[in-house]
Scaffold this active site. Structure first.
Site, PDB file in Angstrom:
ATOM      1  N   GLU A 167       0.795  -1.233   0.000  1.00 44.17           N
ATOM      2  CA  GLU A 167       0.000   0.000   0.000  1.00 44.17           C
ATOM      3  C   GLU A 167       0.826   1.281   0.000  1.00 44.17           C
ATOM      4  OE1 GLU A 167      -2.831  -0.152   3.203  1.00 44.17           O
ATOM      5  OE2 GLU A 167      -3.923  -1.805   2.306  1.00 44.17           O
ATOM      6  N   GLU A 206      -5.602  -8.330   1.171  1.00 44.30           N
ATOM      7  CA  GLU A 206      -6.085  -7.948   2.511  1.00 44.30           C
ATOM      8  C   GLU A 206      -7.556  -7.588   2.410  1.00 44.30           C
ATOM      9  OE1 GLU A 206      -4.049  -4.864   4.709  1.00 44.30           O
ATOM     10  OE2 GLU A 206      -2.086  -5.752   4.302  1.00 44.30           O
TER      11      GLU A 206
HETATM   12  C1  FCB Z   1      -3.991  -1.900   5.866  1.00 47.16           C
HETATM   13  C2  FCB Z   1      -2.581  -2.297   6.250  1.00 47.16           C
HETATM   14  C3  FCB Z   1      -2.518  -3.367   7.308  1.00 47.16           C
HETATM   15  C4  FCB Z   1      -3.579  -3.189   8.360  1.00 47.16           C
HETATM   16  C5  FCB Z   1      -4.931  -2.942   7.755  1.00 47.16           C
HETATM   17  C6  FCB Z   1      -6.033  -2.766   8.746  1.00 47.16           C
HETATM   18  O1  FCB Z   1      -3.987  -0.626   5.324  1.00 47.16           O
HETATM   19  O2  FCB Z   1      -1.904  -2.778   5.130  1.00 47.16           O
HETATM   20  O3  FCB Z   1      -1.213  -3.358   7.835  1.00 47.16           O
HETATM   21  O4  FCB Z   1      -3.203  -2.215   9.251  1.00 47.16           O
HETATM   22  O5  FCB Z   1      -4.888  -1.833   6.927  1.00 47.16           O
END
Ligand code: FCB
Length: 487
Positions: A190, A381
């Site tokens: 990210e 994620e």
């Molecule tokens: C994302 C991050 C991860 C975690 C989630 C909730 O942006 O990559 O490390 O903190 O959010």
């Protein structure tokens, strides 16, 4: 008496349930080769911050500064994954996961960020990879999940163009040592978050609030993203799959049809969803929507950079937690747009204040897959934070379970519409250190008692386990969950 936030007491909204992916669906619907995993990151879980030669990182420094993290918390011990990874991987295997995504701490491997390798640090990742493979978990290694070595920050960090070379040297070290066993690699986690929150908003390490630092860091991250990909490709076997990950949120205008909100939404999309993606494809930055950025960014660009920003990734990791609602703002001249918080909109939200809106993942998979030449997509994620309590060895977390099921259903919906999506990684395997929010928000499928480091598989984890065991879910599953979440 535990006080529950309103979103757990009120009926869950229809948004929890995938409108067009009919229940029951099962694992088999996703195809045999689909990757089912959970994800984690070094600083958030490992602890062992000064162990066996590890050098300090910007998160070690940032968490020491007063007022940066809720309750003054830090990741020095975190979930103690450094010492407890075998237990956590046993639980991951027990859940039936096929894959596990983690990151390496750059300063554990190269305490100074460059130069001498810390053999014991590299050995840890070697053992971790073997521990995954012994349990039939495919390791997915992310090179950079935000914990820059402090020694490199002292030289300007992401604002120094030399970071492109430092990063590709680090990538090489990792590829040479682990490339024989790690088949899936992600370059950055990210970039818009560590660049924006770290250099413009100042709420993440290194805590800068500086437009020049932000623009420089953004451009250097774009270059490092591609250069890291090239370094990996040069040192990994041909069979390795190289990707990178992007944060993204489905964006909708505050007042649909309102010209200024609609235009603000397009500008926010250019910054939040497209900025680091399009340069990889040779499209450059999305500056048509952001004319003010053109001349600001030019200061940091050199001839030939447009080519240097390109890389033919094998996959993109799509990381999504919510949607955002965008409104025109006369106060923010870079983007003339602001996000309307869920709390103000009267919609249900998680412990992060993020709207519960699982359909966002479907929308983003559609959006990313619409690029000609888009590579394979994976959800690297996806998750939700809700308050959890372990009572008698049980953590009942109906809201997270409903979110997980809905998000998985939305992935299936995208896949059925032809999106080439190859995996789903729940964030996160265990509860962990949630950056500026500290240990408050819990995202894990496994509960961690930070006093005792005891692990408890949550009911959401049990749901995942049942799903991965390919047990058909009862047709009324959605309804049951709505009721459970209401009780
Ligand atoms: C994302 C991050 C991860 C975690 C989630 C909730 O942006 O990559 O490390 O903190 O959010």
């Amino acid at each position: 008496m535990i006080k529950l936030p309103p979103q757990l007491i009120e009926p869950l909204p229809a948004a929890f349930y995938p409108a067009t992916a009919p229940l029951p669906f099962s694992r088999a619907d996703f195809g045999a080769g689909f990757h089912w995993g959970a994800a984690a990151a070094a600083y958030q879980t490992e602890g062992a911050w000064q162990h066996q030669g590890k050098g300090p990182s910007i998160w070690d420094d940032f968490t020491r500064r007063k007022g940066t993290i809720r309750r003054g918390e830090h990741g020095r011990v975190a979930a103690d994954f450094y010492h407890r990874h075998e237990t956590d991987l046993d639980l991951a295997q027990g859940m039936g996961l096929t894959d596990f995504r983690f990151s390496a701490a750059w300063s554990r491997v190269l305490p100074e960020g460059l130069g001498a390798v810390n053999r014991r640090g590299l050995d840890f990742y070697d053992r971790l990879v073997d521990a995954c493979l012994e349990r039939d978990l495919q390791p997915w290694l992310t090179l950079y999940h935000w914990d820059l070595p402090s020694a490199l920050q002292a030289r300007g960090g992401w604002a120094n163009r030399n970071i492109v070379g430092w990063f590709s040297d680090y990538a090489q070290v990792m590829a040479r040592r682990l490339g024989d066993r790690v088949a899936h690699w992600a370059v950055l986690n990210e970039p818009m978050v560590f660049v924006g929150a770290g250099h413009l908003l100042g709420v993440h390490a290194p805590g800068r609030r500086h437009l020049g630092a932000f623009l420089a860091a953004a451009h250097h991250a774009t270059l490092a993203q591609a250069e890291g990909g090239r370094a990996l490709r040069a040192h990994l076997p041909d069979s390795a799959r190289i990707g990178t990950t992007f944060s993204c949120s489905y964006l909708t205008p505050h007042r649909p049809g309102h010209a200024r909100d609609e235009a603000a939404t397009r500008r926010a999309d250019a910054i939040l969803n497209r900025f680091f993606v399009e340069p990889t494809l040779g499209l450059g930055y999305p500056l048509a929507e952001l004319p003010a950025l053109r001349w600001l960014l030019e200061r940091y660009q050199k001839p030939g950079d447009d080519q240097r920003m390109q890389f033919d990734f094998d996959f993109w990791g799509v990381q999504n937690y919510t949607r955002e609602v965008v409104k025109f703002s006369p106060w923010l001249p870079l983007q003339w747009a602001t996000l309307v918080p869920a709390k103000q909109r009267g919609v249900p939200y998680t412990d992060m204040g993020w709207e519960v809106y699982p359909e966002s993942i479907y929308q983003m998979l559609k959006q990313f897959s619409a690029y000609p030449n888009a590579p394979k997509l994976l959800v690297t994620e996806s998750g939700s934070a809700f308050p959890d309590v372990a009572i008698g060895g049980v953590v009942d977390d109906p809201a997270r379970r409903a979110y997980l099921q809905a998000a998985v259903g939305q992935v299936l919906r995208a896949q059925r519409e032809g999106v080439d999506v190859g995996g789903y990684f729940a964030w996160s395997l265990t509860d962990n250190f949630e950056w500026a929010e500290g240990y408050g928000p819990r995202f894990g499928l496994i509960h961690v008692d930070y006093e005792t480091q005891q692990r408890t598989l949550k009911n959401s984890g049990r749901w995942y386990q049942q799903f991965l065991g390919d047990a058909p879910l009862p047709a009324s599953a959605g309804q049951e969950q709505a009721t459970a979440a209401r009780d």
